[in-house]
Design a protein around this motif. Structure first.
Motif, mmCIF file in Angstrom:
data_model
loop_
_atom_site.group_PDB
_atom_site.id
_atom_site.type_symbol
_atom_site.label_atom_id
_atom_site.label_comp_id
_atom_site.label_asym_id
_atom_site.label_seq_id
_atom_site.Cartn_x
_atom_site.Cartn_y
_atom_site.Cartn_z
ATOM 1 N N GLY A 1 17.613 -30.472 17.774
ATOM 2 C CA GLY A 1 18.362 -29.384 17.215
ATOM 3 C C GLY A 1 17.384 -28.589 16.479
ATOM 4 O O GLY A 1 17.606 -27.152 16.444
ATOM 5 N N LEU A 2 16.351 -29.026 15.958
ATOM 6 C CA LEU A 2 15.484 -28.197 15.238
ATOM 7 C C LEU A 2 14.694 -27.274 15.870
ATOM 8 O O LEU A 2 14.320 -26.057 15.649
ATOM 9 C CB LEU A 2 14.350 -28.948 14.422
ATOM 10 N N LEU A 3 14.512 -27.572 17.196
ATOM 11 C CA LEU A 3 14.005 -26.596 18.394
ATOM 12 C C LEU A 3 14.691 -25.287 18.452
ATOM 13 O O LEU A 3 14.237 -24.303 18.855
ATOM 14 C CB LEU A 3 13.602 -27.211 19.448
ATOM 15 N N SER A 4 16.003 -25.444 18.191
ATOM 16 C CA SER A 4 16.968 -24.236 18.472
ATOM 17 C C SER A 4 17.020 -23.345 17.419
ATOM 18 O O SER A 4 17.712 -22.302 17.417
ATOM 19 C CB SER A 4 18.191 -24.886 18.893
ATOM 20 N N LEU A 5 16.583 -23.662 16.133
ATOM 21 C CA LEU A 5 16.626 -22.734 14.938
ATOM 22 C C LEU A 5 15.791 -21.762 14.994
ATOM 23 O O LEU A 5 14.470 -21.601 15.286
ATOM 24 C CB LEU A 5 16.234 -23.477 13.933
ATOM 25 N N PRO A 6 16.364 -20.412 14.899
ATOM 26 C CA PRO A 6 15.367 -19.303 14.831
ATOM 27 C C PRO A 6 14.571 -19.377 13.678
ATOM 28 O O PRO A 6 14.719 -20.060 12.635
ATOM 29 C CB PRO A 6 16.293 -18.027 14.830
ATOM 30 N N LEU A 7 13.377 -18.833 14.027
ATOM 31 C CA LEU A 7 12.190 -18.610 12.791
ATOM 32 C C LEU A 7 12.569 -18.244 11.473
ATOM 33 O O LEU A 7 12.484 -18.766 10.326
ATOM 34 C CB LEU A 7 10.965 -18.121 13.148
ATOM 35 N N GLY A 8 13.584 -17.147 11.671
ATOM 36 C CA GLY A 8 14.106 -16.476 10.289
ATOM 37 C C GLY A 8 15.112 -17.465 9.651
ATOM 38 O O GLY A 8 15.014 -17.428 8.289
ATOM 39 N N THR A 9 15.717 -18.244 10.275
ATOM 40 C CA THR A 9 16.647 -19.241 9.650
ATOM 41 C C THR A 9 15.867 -20.540 9.059
ATOM 42 O O THR A 9 16.108 -20.787 7.878
ATOM 43 C CB THR A 9 17.735 -20.010 10.868
ATOM 44 N N VAL A 10 14.901 -20.707 9.711
ATOM 45 C CA VAL A 10 14.015 -21.789 9.022
ATOM 46 C C VAL A 10 13.384 -21.438 7.819
ATOM 47 O O VAL A 10 13.147 -21.875 6.699
ATOM 48 C CB VAL A 10 12.703 -22.138 10.147
ATOM 49 N N VAL A 11 12.924 -20.197 7.889
ATOM 50 C CA VAL A 11 12.273 -19.517 6.416
ATOM 51 C C VAL A 11 13.390 -19.292 5.499
ATOM 52 O O VAL A 11 13.162 -19.771 4.135
ATOM 53 C CB VAL A 11 11.652 -18.060 6.855
ATOM 54 N N ASP A 12 14.543 -19.170 5.673
ATOM 55 C CA ASP A 12 15.880 -18.834 4.842
ATOM 56 C C ASP A 12 16.023 -20.278 4.232
ATOM 57 O O ASP A 12 16.322 -20.511 3.185
ATOM 58 C CB ASP A 12 16.656 -18.337 5.328
ATOM 59 N N LEU A 13 16.168 -21.305 5.241
ATOM 60 C CA LEU A 13 16.422 -22.537 4.688
ATOM 61 C C LEU A 13 15.461 -23.197 3.595
ATOM 62 O O LEU A 13 15.733 -23.880 2.636
ATOM 63 C CB LEU A 13 16.545 -23.709 5.980
ATOM 64 N N LEU A 14 14.315 -23.047 4.127
ATOM 65 C CA LEU A 14 13.238 -23.819 3.268
ATOM 66 C C LEU A 14 12.740 -22.947 2.175
ATOM 67 O O LEU A 14 12.136 -23.175 1.173
ATOM 68 C CB LEU A 14 11.748 -24.065 4.148
ATOM 69 N N THR A 15 13.334 -21.528 2.213
ATOM 70 C CA THR A 15 12.792 -20.477 1.151
ATOM 71 C C THR A 15 11.361 -20.026 1.314
ATOM 72 O O THR A 15 10.514 -20.916 1.877
ATOM 73 C CB THR A 15 12.900 -20.889 -0.271
ATOM 74 N N LYS A 16 11.292 -18.798 1.332
ATOM 75 C CA LYS A 16 9.908 -18.220 1.708
ATOM 76 C C LYS A 16 8.934 -18.670 0.641
ATOM 77 O O LYS A 16 7.591 -18.573 1.342
ATOM 78 C CB LYS A 16 10.134 -16.482 1.649
ATOM 79 N N GLU A 17 8.954 -18.971 -0.361
ATOM 80 C CA GLU A 17 8.173 -19.424 -1.428
ATOM 81 C C GLU A 17 7.411 -20.675 -0.882
ATOM 82 O O GLU A 17 6.218 -21.122 -1.254
ATOM 83 C CB GLU A 17 8.782 -19.526 -2.933
ATOM 84 N N HIS A 18 8.374 -21.352 -0.191
ATOM 85 C CA HIS A 18 7.625 -22.803 0.221
ATOM 86 C C HIS A 18 7.171 -22.845 1.575
ATOM 87 O O HIS A 18 6.761 -23.918 2.256
ATOM 88 C CB HIS A 18 8.885 -23.897 0.020
ATOM 89 N N MET A 19 7.254 -21.713 2.417
ATOM 90 C CA MET A 19 6.630 -21.663 3.747
ATOM 91 C C MET A 19 5.260 -21.672 3.494
ATOM 92 O O MET A 19 4.485 -20.857 2.842
ATOM 93 C CB MET A 19 7.202 -20.552 4.532
ATOM 94 N N VAL A 20 4.498 -22.660 4.646
ATOM 95 C CA VAL A 20 3.028 -22.323 4.641
ATOM 96 C C VAL A 20 2.677 -21.152 5.289
ATOM 97 O O VAL A 20 3.395 -20.790 6.395
ATOM 98 C CB VAL A 20 2.780 -23.742 5.388
ATOM 99 N N GLY A 21 1.484 -20.542 5.228
ATOM 100 C CA GLY A 21 1.225 -19.257 5.863
ATOM 101 C C GLY A 21 1.671 -18.181 5.217
ATOM 102 O O GLY A 21 2.242 -17.773 4.100
ATOM 103 N N SER A 22 1.871 -17.169 5.999
ATOM 104 C CA SER A 22 2.326 -15.779 5.639
ATOM 105 C C SER A 22 3.661 -15.282 6.213
ATOM 106 O O SER A 22 4.060 -14.331 5.922
ATOM 107 C CB SER A 22 1.329 -14.673 6.045
ATOM 108 N N ILE A 23 4.300 -16.175 7.003
ATOM 109 C CA ILE A 23 5.774 -15.806 7.537
ATOM 110 C C ILE A 23 6.649 -15.428 6.451
ATOM 111 O O ILE A 23 7.512 -14.425 6.599
ATOM 112 C CB ILE A 23 6.227 -16.663 8.468
ATOM 113 N N GLY A 24 6.629 -16.075 5.210
ATOM 114 C CA GLY A 24 7.577 -15.762 4.161
ATOM 115 C C GLY A 24 7.353 -14.575 3.704
ATOM 116 O O GLY A 24 8.114 -13.757 3.244
#
Length: 214
Positions: free
Chosen positions: A66-89
């Motif tokens: 099911g993780l494969l079906s999550l939109p990237l925007g949802t992933v960033v919001d779930l993990l919070t942009k401060e904890h994302m690796v790279g610049s997508i946050g």
């Protein structure tokens, strides 16, 4: 024998009432699963203190797929942009600051999460996916979650081996005599850690269930 007046006074259930009932039932089922978690048995190499592999049921594998079906925007919001690796946050932060004239703002900040992904993720991450901004959920989505259905067929009930890197296959009956077994639960906190670790690590189970406890 009932009279006509008795029949007339009987309450009539409309579709809205049924939808509300189904939604409450779905939320109750999600809350129960959230509390119980998904069981997974770690098989640990005691010399290296790494997870060799894990034994898991189809419910855990459905969560991982099911993780494969999550939109990237949802992933960033779930993990919070401060904890994302790279610049997508930073992309999310910039969109948040844009004015309402940007037509795609609402759609970018509230990407839809399909029922197929929600079947297990909804149960583990319900507070984020149903009450936050990251999911356009409808009563039909809640109904599908409550019934355990989705737009894609569920995996057959079976036992799987899940590698430390989250690769998986049906259980082959490995010899566990020289290894240590430890059963753990995947609840909301662990689900988020697995999601985060899956984006940057090849030793996800070790990182989440062993190193995080050191």
């Amino acid at each position: 024998m009932s009279s006509e007046s008795d029949d007339a006074s009987a309450p009539e259930w409309g579709s809205e009432d049924e939808d509300d009932y189904d939604e409450l039932a779905a939320q109750g089922a999600a809350a129960a699963t959230l509390a119980a978690g998904l069981s997974i048995k770690l098989v640990i190499d005691t010399k290296t203190q790494n997870v060799r592999f894990a034994e898991a049921g189809s419910d855990v594998v459905e969560f991982l797929t099911g993780l494969l079906s999550l939109p990237l925007g949802t992933v960033v919001d779930l993990l919070t942009k401060e904890h994302m690796v790279g610049s997508i946050g930073n992309v999310l932060g910039s969109v948040e600051k844009m004015d309402a004239g940007y037509k795609g703002k609402e759609r970018r900040l509230s990407p839809a999460v399909g029922p197929a992904a929600l079947s297990r993720l909804q149960q583990l991450l319900s507070a984020h996916l149903s009450n936050g901004r990251t999911c356009h959920c409808t009563s039909s989505t809640y109904n599908a979650v409550a019934a355990g259905t989705s737009t894609t067929p569920s995996l057959p009930t079976a036992t799987y081996t899940v590698g430390d890197d989250l690769s998986f296959a049906q259980f082959g009956g490995e010899d566990l005599s020289a290894l240590q077994e430890k059963t753990v639960k995947i609840v909301k906190e662990e689900a988020l850690r697995i999601l985060a670790a899956s984006l940057k690590s090849k030793t996800v189970l070790t990182d989440v269930f062993l190193k995080s406890q050191e």
